[in-house]
Scaffold this motif. Structure first.
Motif, PDB file in Angstrom:
ATOM      1  N   PHE A  55       0.904  -1.309   0.244  1.00  0.00           N
ATOM      2  CA  PHE A  55      -0.024  -0.072   0.021  1.00  0.00           C
ATOM      3  C   PHE A  55       1.375   1.630   0.000  1.00  0.00           C
ATOM      4  CE2 PHE A  55      -2.385   2.961   2.179  1.00  0.00           C
ATOM      5  CZ  PHE A  55      -3.434   3.513   1.469  1.00  0.00           C
ATOM      6  N   ILE A  56       1.982   1.397   0.664  1.00  0.00           N
ATOM      7  CA  ILE A  56       2.745   2.316   1.194  1.00  0.00           C
ATOM      8  C   ILE A  56       3.445   2.610  -0.476  1.00  0.00           C
ATOM      9  CG2 ILE A  56       4.782   3.639   1.889  1.00  0.00           C
ATOM     10  CD1 ILE A  56       3.590   2.041   4.887  1.00  0.00           C
ATOM     11  N   ALA A  57       4.308   1.056  -1.157  1.00  0.00           N
ATOM     12  CA  ALA A  57       4.723   1.471  -2.308  1.00  0.00           C
ATOM     13  C   ALA A  57       3.763   2.314  -3.440  1.00  0.00           C
ATOM     14  CB  ALA A  57       5.602   0.437  -2.430  1.00  0.00           C
ATOM     15  N   CYS A  58       2.327   1.559  -3.497  1.00  0.00           N
ATOM     16  CA  CYS A  58       2.125   1.539  -4.485  1.00  0.00           C
ATOM     17  C   CYS A  58       1.127   3.208  -4.540  1.00  0.00           C
ATOM     18  CB  CYS A  58       0.124   0.864  -4.712  1.00  0.00           C
ATOM     19  SG  CYS A  58      -0.854   1.612  -6.076  1.00  0.00           S
ATOM     20  N   PHE A  59       0.633   3.923  -3.321  1.00  0.00           N
ATOM     21  CA  PHE A  59       0.362   4.875  -3.035  1.00  0.00           C
ATOM     22  C   PHE A  59       1.974   6.459  -3.087  1.00  0.00           C
ATOM     23  CE2 PHE A  59      -2.704   2.785  -2.830  1.00  0.00           C
ATOM     24  CZ  PHE A  59      -4.596   3.530  -3.245  1.00  0.00           C
ATOM     25  N   ARG A  60       2.784   5.417  -2.978  1.00  0.00           N
ATOM     26  CA  ARG A  60       4.194   6.201  -2.521  1.00  0.00           C
ATOM     27  C   ARG A  60       3.553   6.989  -1.248  1.00  0.00           C
ATOM     28  NH1 ARG A  60       5.676   8.494  -9.140  1.00  0.00           N
ATOM     29  NH2 ARG A  60       5.543   6.025  -9.464  1.00  0.00           N
ATOM     30  N   ILE A  61       3.547   6.143  -0.124  1.00  0.00           N
ATOM     31  CA  ILE A  61       3.566   7.148   0.988  1.00  0.00           C
ATOM     32  C   ILE A  61       4.706   7.484   1.404  1.00  0.00           C
ATOM     33  CG2 ILE A  61       1.987   7.236   3.222  1.00  0.00           C
ATOM     34  CD1 ILE A  61      -0.157   5.636   2.088  1.00  0.00           C
ATOM     35  N   ARG A  62       4.910   8.301   2.849  1.00  0.00           N
ATOM     36  CA  ARG A  62       5.858   9.144   3.211  1.00  0.00           C
ATOM     37  C   ARG A  62       5.741   8.306   4.199  1.00  0.00           C
ATOM     38  NH1 ARG A  62       8.218  15.143   1.339  1.00  0.00           N
ATOM     39  NH2 ARG A  62       9.078  14.168  -0.148  1.00  0.00           N
ATOM     40  N   GLY A  63       6.685   7.104   4.648  1.00  0.00           N
ATOM     41  CA  GLY A  63       5.985   5.808   5.856  1.00  0.00           C
ATOM     42  C   GLY A  63       6.567   4.912   6.077  1.00  0.00           C
ATOM     43  N   ASN A  64       6.073   4.194   7.301  1.00  0.00           N
ATOM     44  CA  ASN A  64       7.053   2.410   7.564  1.00  0.00           C
ATOM     45  C   ASN A  64       5.348   1.804   7.681  1.00  0.00           C
ATOM     46  OD1 ASN A  64       6.812   2.301  10.124  1.00  0.00           O
ATOM     47  ND2 ASN A  64       8.510   3.918  10.149  1.00  0.00           N
ATOM     48  N   VAL A  65       5.766   0.950   7.547  1.00  0.00           N
ATOM     49  CA  VAL A  65       4.090  -0.151   7.808  1.00  0.00           C
ATOM     50  C   VAL A  65       3.733  -0.345   9.298  1.00  0.00           C
ATOM     51  CG1 VAL A  65       6.142  -2.166   7.996  1.00  0.00           C
ATOM     52  CG2 VAL A  65       3.756  -2.182   7.175  1.00  0.00           C
ATOM     53  N   GLY A  66       5.569   0.338  10.029  1.00  0.00           N
ATOM     54  CA  GLY A  66       4.814  -0.040  11.567  1.00  0.00           C
ATOM     55  C   GLY A  66       3.595   0.960  11.884  1.00  0.00           C
ATOM     56  N   PHE A  67       3.810   2.339  11.456  1.00  0.00           N
ATOM     57  CA  PHE A  67       2.645   2.456  12.119  1.00  0.00           C
ATOM     58  C   PHE A  67       1.226   2.337  11.512  1.00  0.00           C
ATOM     59  CE2 PHE A  67      -0.635   6.132  10.438  1.00  0.00           C
ATOM     60  CZ  PHE A  67      -0.168   6.713  12.064  1.00  0.00           C
ATOM     61  N   PHE A  68       1.298   1.714  10.360  1.00  0.00           N
ATOM     62  CA  PHE A  68      -0.267   0.743  10.258  1.00  0.00           C
ATOM     63  C   PHE A  68      -0.364  -0.280  11.128  1.00  0.00           C
ATOM     64  CE2 PHE A  68       1.050   2.903   6.292  1.00  0.00           C
ATOM     65  CZ  PHE A  68       0.114   4.514   5.935  1.00  0.00           C
ATOM     66  N   ILE A  69       0.102  -0.902  11.163  1.00  0.00           N
ATOM     67  CA  ILE A  69       0.531  -2.360  12.129  1.00  0.00           C
ATOM     68  C   ILE A  69      -0.203  -1.632  13.869  1.00  0.00           C
ATOM     69  CG2 ILE A  69       1.098  -3.820  12.680  1.00  0.00           C
ATOM     70  CD1 ILE A  69       3.385  -3.960  10.243  1.00  0.00           C
ATOM     71  N   VAL A  70       0.663  -1.417  14.394  1.00  0.00           N
ATOM     72  CA  VAL A  70       0.862  -1.021  15.782  1.00  0.00           C
ATOM     73  C   VAL A  70      -1.173  -0.062  15.606  1.00  0.00           C
ATOM     74  CG1 VAL A  70       0.580   1.144  17.255  1.00  0.00           C
ATOM     75  CG2 VAL A  70       2.576  -0.592  16.138  1.00  0.00           C
ATOM     76  N   LEU A  71      -1.172   1.149  14.826  1.00  0.00           N
ATOM     77  CA  LEU A  71      -2.653   1.925  14.866  1.00  0.00           C
ATOM     78  C   LEU A  71      -4.155   0.856  14.412  1.00  0.00           C
ATOM     79  CD1 LEU A  71      -4.062   3.997  14.640  1.00  0.00           C
ATOM     80  CD2 LEU A  71      -4.275   4.023  12.048  1.00  0.00           C
TER      81      LEU A  71
END
Length: 211
Positions: free
Chosen positions: A123-139
């Protein structure tokens, strides 16, 4: 983003169901009167984990991130519908406890682990979001555990003495239906985004040919 809101609400339900299954699995299984050894849980979970790892591993061969997201959501929707069906039709289907538990675990963990592993990475790679996967998992974990507390508190205050198998099947059935609707909405949103991107790529090419 509407898509993230849908995913977070769905995971609110998924994590709560997963916690209840893991915390009270022995009580749920005891109601069936099967008499199986507790080792059966570890054996089934090992098989389920292996199947899911193979499915996720195959996603390596799909380079298009949007396509991977759509494939994963399709698998999750199928899993949720299957989980809902065998839960709400438990009495009619007359499945053996082992088969029932295997299907329940496969459907539930396919959805849960999807969002704990590769989904948000793509998802991050597809939409080129500045961040990491850890934020979404913790959320999603935080939101999901809140759901667990709400369900258990409701159970204690409203009906402390329950049939755990019936309670879990009812909960899994309605969670499966609710998540199916939410994930279908997420799939449609992503599909429209994919179509829009495809049309945006075609338009510059057509403009270039016009000159």
């Amino acid at each position: 983003m509407p898509f993230l809101s849908i995913i977070l609400v769905a995971n609110f339900l998924l994590v709560a169901l997963r916690d209840i299954k893991e915390d009270f699995l022995v009580k749920i299984f005891d109601v069936t009167g099967s008499g199986y050894s507790s080792w059966i849980f570890a054996q089934l979970d090992s098989i389920v984990t292996l199947i899911i790892l193979i499915i996720f591993g195959l996603m390596v061969f799909v380079r298009n991130n949007m396509r991977v997201l759509l494939i994963l959501l399709s698998l999750v929707i199928l899993g949720m519908l299957t989980m809902s069906f065998i839960s709400l039709r438990y009495e009619a289907l007359q499945l053996s406890p082992v088969v029932w538990l295997f299907i329940q675990s496969l459907c539930l963990y396919l959805a849960y682990l999807c969002f704990q592993t590769i989904f948000f990475d793509r998802f991050i790679a597809c939409f080129r979001i500045r961040g990491n996967v850890g934020f979404f998992i913790v959320l999603i974990d935080f939101i999901g555990y809140l759901g667990t507390v709400i369900v258990l508190a409701g159970k204690e205050f409203l009906n402390p003495d329950i049939n755990w198998l019936s309670f879990y099947n009812q909960l899994a059935g309605y969670v499966g239906l609710g998540c199916s609707v939410l994930f279908v909405g997420a799939w449609v949103y992503l599909y429209r985004q994919a179509k829009r991107r495809a049309s945006e790529k075609v338009m510059p090419l057509e403009a270039a040919h016009a000159y």
